[in-house]
Design a protein around this motif. Structure first.
Motif, PDB file in Angstrom:
ATOM      1  N   HIS A  46       0.843  -1.193   0.000  1.00 56.72           N
ATOM      2  CA  HIS A  46       0.000   0.000   0.000  1.00 56.72           C
ATOM      3  C   HIS A  46       0.882   1.248   0.000  1.00 56.72           C
ATOM      4  O   HIS A  46       1.748   1.393   0.860  1.00 56.72           O
ATOM      5  CB  HIS A  46      -0.897   0.040   1.238  1.00 56.72           C
ATOM      6  N   ARG A  47       0.614   2.185  -0.925  1.00 59.82           N
ATOM      7  CA  ARG A  47       1.406   3.415  -0.987  1.00 59.82           C
ATOM      8  C   ARG A  47       0.555   4.677  -1.072  1.00 59.82           C
ATOM      9  O   ARG A  47       1.093   5.783  -1.000  1.00 59.82           O
ATOM     10  CB  ARG A  47       2.366   3.370  -2.179  1.00 59.82           C
ATOM     11  N   TYR A  48      -0.780   4.507  -1.240  1.00 62.49           N
ATOM     12  CA  TYR A  48      -1.646   5.677  -1.398  1.00 62.49           C
ATOM     13  C   TYR A  48      -2.904   5.543  -0.542  1.00 62.49           C
ATOM     14  O   TYR A  48      -3.379   4.434  -0.256  1.00 62.49           O
ATOM     15  CB  TYR A  48      -2.087   5.828  -2.863  1.00 62.49           C
ATOM     16  N   TRP A  49      -3.466   6.708  -0.165  1.00 60.57           N
ATOM     17  CA  TRP A  49      -4.803   6.752   0.387  1.00 60.57           C
ATOM     18  C   TRP A  49      -5.800   6.580  -0.774  1.00 60.57           C
ATOM     19  O   TRP A  49      -5.397   6.548  -1.932  1.00 60.57           O
ATOM     20  CB  TRP A  49      -5.051   8.090   1.091  1.00 60.57           C
ATOM     21  N   GLU A  52      -5.620   8.812  -3.849  1.00 64.73           N
ATOM     22  CA  GLU A  52      -4.323   8.736  -4.528  1.00 64.73           C
ATOM     23  C   GLU A  52      -3.299   9.715  -3.955  1.00 64.73           C
ATOM     24  O   GLU A  52      -2.331  10.063  -4.602  1.00 64.73           O
ATOM     25  CB  GLU A  52      -4.476   8.941  -6.041  1.00 64.73           C
ATOM     26  N   ARG A  53      -3.533  10.138  -2.708  1.00 70.84           N
ATOM     27  CA  ARG A  53      -2.531  10.938  -2.025  1.00 70.84           C
ATOM     28  C   ARG A  53      -1.499   9.989  -1.416  1.00 70.84           C
ATOM     29  O   ARG A  53      -1.866   8.988  -0.798  1.00 70.84           O
ATOM     30  CB  ARG A  53      -3.198  11.787  -0.941  1.00 70.84           C
ATOM     31  N   PRO A  54      -0.198  10.259  -1.582  1.00 68.07           N
ATOM     32  CA  PRO A  54       0.820   9.357  -1.042  1.00 68.07           C
ATOM     33  C   PRO A  54       0.679   9.163   0.463  1.00 68.07           C
ATOM     34  O   PRO A  54       0.345  10.108   1.190  1.00 68.07           O
ATOM     35  CB  PRO A  54       2.138  10.073  -1.380  1.00 68.07           C
ATOM     36  N   GLY A  89       1.647  16.237  -0.972  1.00 68.35           N
ATOM     37  CA  GLY A  89       0.206  16.386  -0.929  1.00 68.35           C
ATOM     38  C   GLY A  89      -0.534  15.605  -1.997  1.00 68.35           C
ATOM     39  O   GLY A  89      -1.730  15.350  -1.888  1.00 68.35           O
ATOM     40  N   GLY A  90       0.184  15.203  -3.055  1.00 68.93           N
ATOM     41  CA  GLY A  90      -0.445  14.467  -4.141  1.00 68.93           C
ATOM     42  C   GLY A  90       0.589  13.777  -4.993  1.00 68.93           C
ATOM     43  O   GLY A  90       1.794  13.931  -4.797  1.00 68.93           O
ATOM     44  N   LYS A  91       0.122  12.998  -5.972  1.00 68.51           N
ATOM     45  CA  LYS A  91       1.023  12.265  -6.854  1.00 68.51           C
ATOM     46  C   LYS A  91       2.006  13.181  -7.574  1.00 68.51           C
ATOM     47  O   LYS A  91       3.142  12.798  -7.849  1.00 68.51           O
ATOM     48  CB  LYS A  91       0.216  11.467  -7.897  1.00 68.51           C
ATOM     49  N   GLU A  92       1.559  14.386  -7.861  1.00 63.78           N
ATOM     50  CA  GLU A  92       2.410  15.324  -8.594  1.00 63.78           C
ATOM     51  C   GLU A  92       3.649  15.721  -7.795  1.00 63.78           C
ATOM     52  O   GLU A  92       4.632  16.221  -8.359  1.00 63.78           O
ATOM     53  CB  GLU A  92       1.614  16.575  -8.978  1.00 63.78           C
TER      54      GLU A  92
END
Length: 252
Positions: A46-49, A52-54, A89-92
């Motif tokens: 598991h790597r994201y909520w 798709e937030r890390p 805060g996000g994938k970006e």
């Protein structure tokens, strides 16, 4: 261990105040991963909520949040990236140009039957770091089947990190390995375990994760304990017993 006992065992371990605190200290600013086991025995990473937030951990309460979120499986191991990010805060934000630091780390992998060789390899690396003036800015973590030697990223001037953190950490690890290559090769030749020979690698890359302190090993019932370099000679596997583990509290 049956599934119910496995969940109870994991939750009891990770909800300990000292365990959640040490995991938090290591994971803060890093991209976190939780490895668990599904009801059918399949390993899950598991790597994201859900949005798709890390996954990140900034306080012990976050450890509990992650456990509750993925409680449908058996939580086993917390990992964190070698890289420390400016924001997550996000994938970006997982871009390479968002990396603030990258912890130089040496991975010593071996057999539980050759713990003394693993410790000797760590000592060779420690002596080389000290030869270059690094006295206290490193720490050891028993990974389960070996040792991770981490160099505290704050021991390196920010002016170097401003260029390319991942390249800097890779170069530091590679330089030290090359300097002690002959000694390490002789040590590896002494490794005789037919299934798991001693090896050391430069595994610094953008995807690299390391086991967090006091995390459970993904397969073995052992704890990833921190080891005081001054007491490395005393270390044995009893320190990693999940029911009575012993660790270095001042590793950071």
């Amino acid at each position: 261990m049956n599934e119910g006992a496995g969940i109870e065992f994991s939750f009891k371990h990770y909800l300990r105040e000292d365990v959640a605190s040490e995991i938090t200290k290591f994971c803060r600013g890093r991209w976190v991963a939780l490895e668990s086991v599904s009801r059918r025995g399949r390993r899950i990473f598991h790597r994201y909520w859900d949005n798709e937030r890390p996954l990140t951990i900034s306080s012990p309460a976050d450890v509990k949040r992650i456990l509750n979120r993925f409680k449908y499986s058996v939580p086993r191991t917390f990992y964190a990236s070698a890289n420390i990010y400016r924001r997550l805060g996000g994938k970006e934000d997982l871009r390479r140009d968002n990396i603030l630091y990258s912890t130089p780390s040496w991975d010593i992998d071996g057999s539980l039957n050759e713990v003394d060789l693993i410790k000797e390899a760590a000592q060779i690396l420690i002596e080389e770091l000290r030869r270059h003036g690094v006295e206290r800015s490193f720490y050891l973590i028993w990974s389960g089947r070996g040792i991770h030697l981490h160099l505290n990223e704050r021991a390196i001037s920010d002016k170097f990190w401003e260029t390319d953190p991942l390249r800097i950490s890779f170069s530091i690890v590679e330089y030290v390995l090359r300097e002690v290559r002959d000694d390490l090769m002789k040590l590896c030749e002494r490794s005789k375990d037919p299934e798991r020979r001693l090896k050391l690698e430069n595994i610094m890359d953008v995807q690299r994760v390391f086991t967090a302190p006091l995390s459970l090993h993904r397969e073995l019932d052992l704890v990833a304990v921190t080891i005081d370099p001054e007491k490395l000679d005393e270390f044995d596997l009893s320190w990693a017993d999940p029911r009575n583990f012993r660790y270095w509290r001042d590793w950071d």
